[in-house]
Motif scaffolding. Structure first.
Motif, PDB file in Angstrom:
ATOM      1  N   LEU A 139      11.924   8.671   7.033  1.00 15.00           N
ATOM      2  CA  LEU A 139      11.811   7.217   6.947  1.00 15.00           C
ATOM      3  C   LEU A 139      10.608   6.730   7.748  1.00 15.00           C
ATOM      4  O   LEU A 139       9.833   5.876   7.284  1.00 15.00           O
ATOM      5  N   ASN A 140      10.436   7.280   8.944  1.00 13.79           N
ATOM      6  CA  ASN A 140       9.283   6.906   9.764  1.00 13.79           C
ATOM      7  C   ASN A 140       7.966   7.288   9.093  1.00 13.79           C
ATOM      8  O   ASN A 140       6.975   6.548   9.180  1.00 13.79           O
ATOM      9  N   VAL A 141       7.957   8.441   8.441  1.00 14.80           N
ATOM     10  CA  VAL A 141       6.748   8.870   7.728  1.00 14.80           C
ATOM     11  C   VAL A 141       6.436   7.900   6.590  1.00 14.80           C
ATOM     12  O   VAL A 141       5.270   7.564   6.340  1.00 14.80           O
ATOM     13  N   GLY A 142       7.475   7.443   5.900  1.00 16.65           N
ATOM     14  CA  GLY A 142       7.259   6.480   4.824  1.00 16.65           C
ATOM     15  C   GLY A 142       6.658   5.177   5.324  1.00 16.65           C
ATOM     16  O   GLY A 142       5.738   4.621   4.703  1.00 16.65           O
ATOM     17  N   VAL A 143       7.154   4.687   6.463  1.00 11.55           N
ATOM     18  CA  VAL A 143       6.595   3.458   7.035  1.00 11.55           C
ATOM     19  C   VAL A 143       5.162   3.701   7.508  1.00 11.55           C
ATOM     20  O   VAL A 143       4.280   2.851   7.338  1.00 11.55           O
ATOM     21  N   TRP A 144       4.925   4.867   8.106  1.00  9.10           N
ATOM     22  CA  TRP A 144       3.559   5.215   8.531  1.00  9.10           C
ATOM     23  C   TRP A 144       2.606   5.246   7.336  1.00  9.10           C
ATOM     24  O   TRP A 144       1.473   4.759   7.423  1.00  9.10           O
ATOM     25  N   ALA A 145       3.068   5.787   6.218  1.00  7.69           N
ATOM     26  CA  ALA A 145       2.231   5.827   5.018  1.00  7.69           C
ATOM     27  C   ALA A 145       1.930   4.416   4.516  1.00  7.69           C
ATOM     28  O   ALA A 145       0.830   4.143   4.019  1.00  7.69           O
ATOM     29  N   ALA A 146       2.907   3.513   4.660  1.00  4.94           N
ATOM     30  CA  ALA A 146       2.680   2.131   4.236  1.00  4.94           C
ATOM     31  C   ALA A 146       1.581   1.474   5.072  1.00  4.94           C
ATOM     32  O   ALA A 146       0.827   0.629   4.570  1.00  4.94           O
ATOM     33  N   TRP A 147       1.476   1.867   6.343  1.00  5.61           N
ATOM     34  CA  TRP A 147       0.401   1.333   7.191  1.00  5.61           C
ATOM     35  C   TRP A 147      -0.976   1.739   6.671  1.00  5.61           C
ATOM     36  O   TRP A 147      -1.974   1.049   6.934  1.00  5.61           O
ATOM     37  N   LYS A 148      -1.052   2.843   5.955  1.00  7.18           N
ATOM     38  CA  LYS A 148      -2.342   3.347   5.491  1.00  7.18           C
ATOM     39  C   LYS A 148      -2.845   2.623   4.248  1.00  7.18           C
ATOM     40  O   LYS A 148      -3.987   2.829   3.835  1.00  7.18           O
ATOM     41  N   VAL A 149      -1.984   1.810   3.639  1.00 11.65           N
ATOM     42  CA  VAL A 149      -2.416   1.003   2.494  1.00 11.65           C
ATOM     43  C   VAL A 149      -3.065  -0.267   3.041  1.00 11.65           C
ATOM     44  O   VAL A 149      -2.393  -1.111   3.641  1.00 11.65           O
ATOM     45  N   LYS A 150      -4.340  -0.390   2.848  1.00 11.04           N
ATOM     46  CA  LYS A 150      -5.095  -1.466   3.490  1.00 11.04           C
ATOM     47  C   LYS A 150      -4.588  -2.845   3.096  1.00 11.04           C
ATOM     48  O   LYS A 150      -4.494  -3.752   3.934  1.00 11.04           O
ATOM     49  N   SER A 151      -4.237  -3.020   1.837  1.00  9.73           N
ATOM     50  CA  SER A 151      -3.791  -4.344   1.386  1.00  9.73           C
ATOM     51  C   SER A 151      -2.423  -4.722   1.948  1.00  9.73           C
ATOM     52  O   SER A 151      -2.043  -5.893   1.921  1.00  9.73           O
ATOM     53  N   TRP A 152      -1.669  -3.750   2.449  1.00 14.25           N
ATOM     54  CA  TRP A 152      -0.348  -4.027   3.003  1.00 14.25           C
ATOM     55  C   TRP A 152      -0.380  -4.323   4.498  1.00 14.25           C
ATOM     56  O   TRP A 152       0.639  -4.721   5.067  1.00 14.25           O
ATOM     57  N   GLN A 153      -1.509  -4.105   5.144  1.00  9.81           N
ATOM     58  CA  GLN A 153      -1.539  -4.196   6.600  1.00  9.81           C
ATOM     59  C   GLN A 153      -1.179  -5.575   7.148  1.00  9.81           C
ATOM     60  O   GLN A 153      -0.493  -5.663   8.173  1.00  9.81           O
ATOM     61  N   PRO A 154      -1.595  -6.684   6.525  1.00 11.63           N
ATOM     62  CA  PRO A 154      -1.131  -7.984   7.036  1.00 11.63           C
ATOM     63  C   PRO A 154       0.394  -8.116   7.017  1.00 11.63           C
ATOM     64  O   PRO A 154       0.996  -8.618   7.976  1.00 11.63           O
TER      65      PRO A 154
END
Length: 354
Positions: A108-123
């Motif tokens: 689960l933590n890895v999935g959230v970490w991967a979401a941080w790597k999507v630039k458009s999702w960072q805000p």
């Protein structure tokens, strides 16, 4: 504070209720399979054996399905796919329930970490998966617990969770087995999840209170202080320097309150719980120098380091959250098993009530 209290109470209540439902389900399942259990009392050990057998059977069926699907691939690829499937399933089958649960939390933590790597999702991630004490949001105390922006931060927390989380899980299981009379419990996973979430929320709350109730008023007082106002100047150059320096000072002061994220506080709860439950254990770093030391000395050194960090004003880690998690582990070691036993008794009575 109300959000944390209600969420923790809800987590433990749901965990106790779900544990009771799952235990009842497995008990009925075992009695329907064999008539032996109609005359012989089912124990927690029997429930564990039945679950292990069911897990192995499920993995075998999945492996059979994979092998049948692989036959459609080129002949050269078939053995490689089968080896990968076995390499994944075999350790999963051999691992304890505690390890498997910790791996799922890490995924689960890895999935959230991967979401941080999507630039458009960072805000969105910054608003919803980092806790800012001045944002007015309470839910981020929970979501930030599973959030990591740095791969090193994620790796360290996952390694710590796998070891200390599994040990804390085993302690909770052992304490429950001491209950008199014995209360059937098919799994400790929900109990550990409630503990983990509550430890993370409590540690985040400690950090939040320090920032919102102490750092923020001090920051406001400092910004309103006459020392930050522009001094009287006699030359044009001095006036420019004074007006440009004040915003920099204000910005530096504002940086005293930083958003936080990560599972370190929750893991600290598992660390102190493990240290108290298994005082003769030894720990070592996973990187050199990996000299083993007694767990209580090691944990004491970590707590001392965080205390020094607070006194020295270090800001690289959230030292208040670490100490909050450590305190929760101590409190839960003293009172947690009794609290959980009462919840299970109440849940069992409610389930049996007509």
């Amino acid at each position: 504070m109300q959000y944390v209290g209600l969420t923790c109470a809800l987590a433990f209540s749901l965990a106790a209720a779900q544990t009771t439902l799952e235990t009842e389900s497995w008990t009925e399942r075992m009695m329907s399979v064999s008539s032996v259990w109609s005359v012989k009392a089912i124990t927690n050990t029997d429930l564990k054996r039945a679950q292990t057998a069911a897990l192995i059977q499920s993995l075998r069926e999945k492996l059979t399905n994979i092998q049948s699907t692989v036959r459609q691939l080129p002949v050269l690829l078939q053995p490689w796919v089968n080896r990968v499937a076995i390499a994944v399933m075999q350790p999963y089958a051999d691992a304890s329930d505690a390890k498997r649960l910790c791996w799922k939390i890490c995924l689960l933590n890895v999935g959230v970490w991967a979401a941080w790597k999507v630039k458009s999702w960072q805000p969105f991630m910054t608003r919803r998966f980092m806790h800012n004490p001045l944002s007015g949001l309470s839910v981020t105390l929970l979501t930030s617990m599973f959030s990591h922006r740095s791969a090193i931060h994620l790796l360290c927390n996952c390694l710590a969770l796998e070891s200390f989380g599994a040990a804390a899980y085993y302690h909770l299981l052992k304490e429950q087995s001491k209950a008199e009379p014995e209360i059937l419990e098919s799994t400790t996973s929900y109990h550990f999840l409630a503990f983990f979430v509550s430890a993370g929320l409590f540690s985040g709350l400690v950090s939040h209170i320090v920032s919102a109730k102490f750092r923020y008023p001090r920051l406001v007082a400092q910004l309103a202080s006459p020392t930050l106002s522009a001094p009287k100047t006699e030359t044009w150059a001095a006036a420019v320097a004074a007006t440009s320096g004040a915003p920099r000072v204000a910005t530096q002061k504002a940086l005293d309150i930083l958003p936080s994220l990560g599972a370190s506080g929750a893991i600290y709860g598992a660390v102190t719980l493990t240290a108290l439950a298994f005082p003769d254990s030894q720990i070592a770093l996973f990187i050199p120098p990996s000299y083993p030391v007694n767990i209580q000395y090691g944990v004491g050194a970590l707590v001392l380091l965080d205390t020094v960090g607070i006194l020295r004003g270090w800001r690289y880690f959230d030292h208040w959250a670490h100490l909050g998690g450590a305190a929760f582990g101590v409190i839960y070691y003293a009172y947690g098993p009794t609290y959980w036993r009462r919840l299970r008794e109440a849940s069992t009575k409610a389930e049996k009530a007509p």
